[in-house]
Design a protein around this motif. Structure first.
Motif, PDB file in Angstrom:
ATOM      1  N   SER A 138      90.815 109.169  -4.676  1.00 28.11           N
ATOM      2  CA  SER A 138      90.804 109.428  -3.238  1.00 28.11           C
ATOM      3  C   SER A 138      92.227 109.396  -2.711  1.00 28.11           C
ATOM      4  CB  SER A 138      89.972 108.366  -2.517  1.00 28.11           C
ATOM      5  OG  SER A 138      88.645 108.403  -2.979  1.00 28.11           O
ATOM      6  N   THR A 139      92.555 110.375  -1.865  1.00 27.90           N
ATOM      7  CA  THR A 139      93.896 110.441  -1.295  1.00 27.90           C
ATOM      8  C   THR A 139      93.827 110.569   0.220  1.00 27.90           C
ATOM      9  OG1 THR A 139      94.050 112.855  -1.452  1.00 27.90           O
ATOM     10  CG2 THR A 139      94.797 111.589  -3.356  1.00 27.90           C
ATOM     11  N   ASP A 199      89.650 115.192  -9.070  1.00 23.81           N
ATOM     12  CA  ASP A 199      89.063 114.837 -10.360  1.00 23.81           C
ATOM     13  C   ASP A 199      90.225 114.697 -11.337  1.00 23.81           C
ATOM     14  OD1 ASP A 199      87.452 114.406 -12.504  1.00 23.81           O
ATOM     15  OD2 ASP A 199      86.284 116.244 -12.277  1.00 23.81           O
ATOM     16  N   THR A 200      90.262 113.610 -12.094  1.00 24.89           N
ATOM     17  CA  THR A 200      91.394 113.385 -13.002  1.00 24.89           C
ATOM     18  C   THR A 200      91.503 114.466 -14.074  1.00 24.89           C
ATOM     19  OG1 THR A 200      90.004 111.880 -14.280  1.00 24.89           O
ATOM     20  CG2 THR A 200      91.515 110.891 -12.677  1.00 24.89           C
ATOM     21  N   ASP A 201      90.441 115.203 -14.323  1.00 16.82           N
ATOM     22  CA  ASP A 201      90.486 116.279 -15.313  1.00 16.82           C
ATOM     23  C   ASP A 201      91.164 117.540 -14.784  1.00 16.82           C
ATOM     24  OD1 ASP A 201      89.132 114.637 -17.067  1.00 16.82           O
ATOM     25  OD2 ASP A 201      87.163 115.428 -16.498  1.00 16.82           O
ATOM     26  N   PRO A 250      92.160 119.959  -4.833  1.00 17.36           N
ATOM     27  CA  PRO A 250      91.083 119.018  -4.511  1.00 17.36           C
ATOM     28  C   PRO A 250      89.744 119.514  -5.038  1.00 17.36           C
ATOM     29  CG  PRO A 250      92.331 119.624  -2.544  1.00 17.36           C
ATOM     30  CD  PRO A 250      92.788 120.509  -3.643  1.00 17.36           C
ATOM     31  N   ARG A 251      88.866 118.584  -5.372  1.00 16.99           N
ATOM     32  CA  ARG A 251      87.560 118.975  -5.906  1.00 16.99           C
ATOM     33  C   ARG A 251      86.616 119.439  -4.805  1.00 16.99           C
ATOM     34  NH1 ARG A 251      84.000 113.836  -6.397  1.00 16.99           N
ATOM     35  NH2 ARG A 251      82.603 115.278  -7.401  1.00 16.99           N
ATOM     36  N   GLN A 305     100.653 113.267  -8.905  1.00 19.43           N
ATOM     37  CA  GLN A 305     101.156 114.593  -8.570  1.00 19.43           C
ATOM     38  C   GLN A 305      99.978 115.546  -8.691  1.00 19.43           C
ATOM     39  OE1 GLN A 305     104.754 116.012 -10.121  1.00 19.43           O
ATOM     40  NE2 GLN A 305     105.871 114.425  -9.024  1.00 19.43           N
ATOM     41  N   ALA A 306      99.651 116.189  -7.562  1.00 24.65           N
ATOM     42  CA  ALA A 306      98.476 117.063  -7.542  1.00 24.65           C
ATOM     43  C   ALA A 306      98.718 118.209  -6.572  1.00 24.65           C
ATOM     44  CB  ALA A 306      97.240 116.267  -7.122  1.00 24.65           C
TER      45      ALA A 306
END
Length: 150
Positions: free
Chosen positions: A4-5, A94-96, A101-102, A28-29
């Motif tokens: 969650s961010t 999702d870490t994958d 964002p999911r 980093q996303a």
């Protein structure tokens, strides 16, 4: 695993934005614009808005007041002229797949903040449609010179 961010946007903030991830390490996303950004690791608690029709729903965030970053940001936003609201953006990753964002990001307007020595509590909600004026456009003699002669 789902991360969650939170992102706070306001011109008075350092760089105009503060980004946090509820995790022990920085993240980093990608965001909606395709840009890859850094979310600072932090421990915060939040309560997402309910999905119902009972009225004004709110996102509540509580974060420890350890490094005073949020406190300084809130105080800077309160002193900012012209008065501009702080936008809060909630995203889940999702870490994958960190390319984006999911789900669709939730954009809210911060309505109140409470600062204590131990914690910072922020409440954000959707724009208040109930108290919005009917005619959003304001007709003035500057924008509509013909009004001088009425």
């Amino acid at each position: 695993m789902i991360l969650s961010t939170l992102e706070f946007q306001h011109p008075a903030l350092p760089g105009g934005v503060l980004r946090y991830v509820k995790d022990g390490i920085d993240l980093q996303a990608g965001i909606e614009s395709g840009e890859v950004v850094t979310f600072i690791a932090g421990q915060f608690e939040f309560q997402l808005p309910d999905k119902n029709t009972t009225g004004q729903e709110a996102l509540s965030v509580a974060a420890p007041n350890t490094d005073l970053t949020l406190t300084r940001a809130i105080e800077a936003a309160k002193r900012y002229e012209p008065i501009t609201t702080v936008t809060c953006v909630y995203r889940e990753y999702d870490t994958d797949d960190l390319s984006g964002p999911r789900n669709k990001a939730i954009r809210l307007t911060t309505s109140s903040a409470k600062i204590t020595t131990m914690a910072v509590s922020i409440t954000s909600s959707w724009k208040d449609l109930t108290n919005r004026r009917f005619c959003r456009r304001i007709y003035t003699t500057t924008t509509h010179p013909g009004l001088k002669y009425l």
